[in-house]
Design a protein around this motif. Structure first.
Motif, PDB file in Angstrom:
ATOM      1  N   ARG A  28       0.808  -1.215   0.000  1.00 41.68           N
ATOM      2  CA  ARG A  28       0.000   0.000   0.000  1.00 41.68           C
ATOM      3  C   ARG A  28       0.838   1.261   0.000  1.00 41.68           C
ATOM      4  N   PHE A  29       1.598   1.445  -1.078  1.00 36.67           N
ATOM      5  CA  PHE A  29       2.409   2.646  -1.174  1.00 36.67           C
ATOM      6  C   PHE A  29       2.421   3.121  -2.616  1.00 36.67           C
ATOM      7  N   SER A  30       2.797   4.370  -2.760  1.00 39.07           N
ATOM      8  CA  SER A  30       2.996   4.965  -4.082  1.00 39.07           C
ATOM      9  C   SER A  30       4.293   5.768  -4.037  1.00 39.07           C
ATOM     10  N   ILE A  31       5.031   5.681  -5.118  1.00 39.93           N
ATOM     11  CA  ILE A  31       6.290   6.415  -5.201  1.00 39.93           C
ATOM     12  C   ILE A  31       6.051   7.731  -5.910  1.00 39.93           C
ATOM     13  N   TYR A  32       6.459   8.800  -5.300  1.00 46.11           N
ATOM     14  CA  TYR A  32       6.395  10.107  -5.926  1.00 46.11           C
ATOM     15  C   TYR A  32       7.709  10.376  -6.651  1.00 46.11           C
ATOM     16  N   GLY A  33       8.444  11.367  -6.246  1.00 45.25           N
ATOM     17  CA  GLY A  33       9.737  11.636  -6.867  1.00 45.25           C
ATOM     18  C   GLY A  33      10.750  10.584  -6.459  1.00 45.25           C
ATOM     19  N   ALA A  34      11.684  10.302  -7.365  1.00 44.35           N
ATOM     20  CA  ALA A  34      12.721   9.307  -7.078  1.00 44.35           C
ATOM     21  C   ALA A  34      13.996   9.712  -7.800  1.00 44.35           C
ATOM     22  N   GLY A  35      15.091   9.152  -7.357  1.00 41.09           N
ATOM     23  CA  GLY A  35      16.340   9.531  -8.000  1.00 41.09           C
ATOM     24  C   GLY A  35      17.483   8.596  -7.675  1.00 41.09           C
ATOM     25  N   TRP A  36      18.571   8.843  -8.376  1.00 38.29           N
ATOM     26  CA  TRP A  36      19.824   8.119  -8.144  1.00 38.29           C
ATOM     27  C   TRP A  36      20.872   9.097  -7.637  1.00 38.29           C
ATOM     28  N   TYR A  37      21.639   8.638  -6.662  1.00 40.74           N
ATOM     29  CA  TYR A  37      22.748   9.386  -6.108  1.00 40.74           C
ATOM     30  C   TYR A  37      23.969   8.476  -6.130  1.00 40.74           C
ATOM     31  N   ARG A  38      25.141   9.069  -5.990  1.00 38.15           N
ATOM     32  CA  ARG A  38      26.345   8.253  -5.931  1.00 38.15           C
ATOM     33  C   ARG A  38      27.339   8.855  -4.951  1.00 38.15           C
ATOM     34  N   GLN A  39      28.183   7.980  -4.441  1.00 42.68           N
ATOM     35  CA  GLN A  39      29.214   8.413  -3.510  1.00 42.68           C
ATOM     36  C   GLN A  39      30.511   7.694  -3.821  1.00 42.68           C
ATOM     37  N   ALA A  40      31.496   8.473  -4.214  1.00 34.17           N
ATOM     38  CA  ALA A  40      32.825   7.925  -4.489  1.00 34.17           C
ATOM     39  C   ALA A  40      33.648   7.964  -3.202  1.00 34.17           C
ATOM     40  N   PRO A  41      34.694   7.126  -3.113  1.00 34.38           N
ATOM     41  CA  PRO A  41      35.524   7.110  -1.900  1.00 34.38           C
ATOM     42  C   PRO A  41      36.075   8.489  -1.580  1.00 34.38           C
ATOM     43  N   GLY A  42      35.900   8.907  -0.334  1.00 31.64           N
ATOM     44  CA  GLY A  42      36.430  10.184   0.101  1.00 31.64           C
ATOM     45  C   GLY A  42      35.642  11.397  -0.330  1.00 31.64           C
ATOM     46  N   LYS A  43      34.492  11.165  -0.979  1.00 25.25           N
ATOM     47  CA  LYS A  43      33.687  12.281  -1.471  1.00 25.25           C
ATOM     48  C   LYS A  43      32.293  12.231  -0.876  1.00 25.25           C
ATOM     49  N   GLN A  44      31.602  13.363  -0.959  1.00 31.48           N
ATOM     50  CA  GLN A  44      30.226  13.416  -0.476  1.00 31.48           C
ATOM     51  C   GLN A  44      29.284  12.773  -1.487  1.00 31.48           C
ATOM     52  N   ARG A  45      28.157  12.319  -0.993  1.00 32.28           N
ATOM     53  CA  ARG A  45      27.124  11.772  -1.874  1.00 32.28           C
ATOM     54  C   ARG A  45      26.607  12.903  -2.755  1.00 32.28           C
ATOM     55  N   GLU A  46      26.420  12.600  -4.030  1.00 29.10           N
ATOM     56  CA  GLU A  46      25.965  13.619  -4.974  1.00 29.10           C
ATOM     57  C   GLU A  46      24.801  13.111  -5.806  1.00 29.10           C
ATOM     58  N   LEU A  47      24.007  14.064  -6.262  1.00 28.85           N
ATOM     59  CA  LEU A  47      22.877  13.750  -7.121  1.00 28.85           C
ATOM     60  C   LEU A  47      23.371  13.328  -8.499  1.00 28.85           C
ATOM     61  N   VAL A  48      22.766  12.264  -9.023  1.00 21.91           N
ATOM     62  CA  VAL A  48      23.034  11.847 -10.404  1.00 21.91           C
ATOM     63  C   VAL A  48      21.865  12.246 -11.299  1.00 21.91           C
ATOM     64  N   ALA A  49      20.654  11.833 -10.904  1.00 18.07           N
ATOM     65  CA  ALA A  49      19.473  12.149 -11.703  1.00 18.07           C
ATOM     66  C   ALA A  49      18.239  11.944 -10.849  1.00 18.07           C
ATOM     67  N   ILE A  50      17.205  12.710 -11.147  1.00 21.46           N
ATOM     68  CA  ILE A  50      15.930  12.553 -10.463  1.00 21.46           C
ATOM     69  C   ILE A  50      14.813  12.532 -11.493  1.00 21.46           C
ATOM     70  N   ILE A  51      13.679  11.938 -11.099  1.00 23.93           N
ATOM     71  CA  ILE A  51      12.528  11.827 -11.995  1.00 23.93           C
ATOM     72  C   ILE A  51      11.261  11.960 -11.176  1.00 23.93           C
ATOM     73  N   THR A  52      10.318  12.735 -11.689  1.00 24.94           N
ATOM     74  CA  THR A  52       9.032  12.872 -11.021  1.00 24.94           C
ATOM     75  C   THR A  52       8.126  11.704 -11.397  1.00 24.94           C
ATOM     76  N   ARG A  53       7.003  11.617 -10.731  1.00 23.75           N
ATOM     77  CA  ARG A  53       6.071  10.541 -11.045  1.00 23.75           C
ATOM     78  C   ARG A  53       5.570  10.677 -12.492  1.00 23.75           C
ATOM     79  N   GLY A  54       5.492  11.899 -12.952  1.00 26.46           N
ATOM     80  CA  GLY A  54       5.024  12.137 -14.309  1.00 26.46           C
ATOM     81  C   GLY A  54       6.091  11.968 -15.374  1.00 26.46           C
ATOM     82  N   GLY A  55       7.347  11.789 -14.942  1.00 23.39           N
ATOM     83  CA  GLY A  55       8.407  11.512 -15.907  1.00 23.39           C
ATOM     84  C   GLY A  55       9.343  12.666 -16.210  1.00 23.39           C
TER      85      GLY A  55
END
Length: 119
Positions: A28-55
């Protein structure tokens, strides 16, 4: 509770491709916005891409033209197609989603999948 499980990471040569998947499970859930992030060694997590429910999508400048984010709302699955991979794309990739359950909206992270680009 909702779980996000990533898959598809691995070792690939420069110029190669990988497709990451992130499957959401629960009840019983629905996903709204979603995205991918990445974290390289010694670095902060960063945004890669995001997508809304509508695309609608937004990409980091470093991956524009090489990565494509998509989603299948019926399967509650998020994808990241990565082409022309470079050594600097090496990182742990995490999916993230805003999930509506009951009367609230909650943010979830997956456990991460390792992507290594090396010859």
């Amino acid at each position: 509770q909702v779980q996000l499980v990533e898959s598809g990471g691995g070792l690939v040569q420069p110029g190669g491709s990988l497709r990451l998947s992130c499957a959401a499970s629960g009840s019983r859930f629905s996903i709204y916005g979603a995205g991918w992030y990445r974290q390289a060694p010694g670095k902060q997590r960063e945004l890669v891409a995001i997508i809304t429910r509508g695309g609608s999508t937004v990409y980091a400048d470093s991956v524009k033209g090489r990565f494509t984010i998509s989603r299948d709302n019926l399967k509650n699955t998020l994808y990241l197609q990565m082409n022309n991979l470079k050594p600097e794309d090496t990182a742990v990739y995490y999916c993230n989603a805003d999930v509506a359950r009951g009367t609230g909206t909650y943010n979830y992270w997956g456990q991460g999948t390792q992507v290594t680009v090396s010859s």
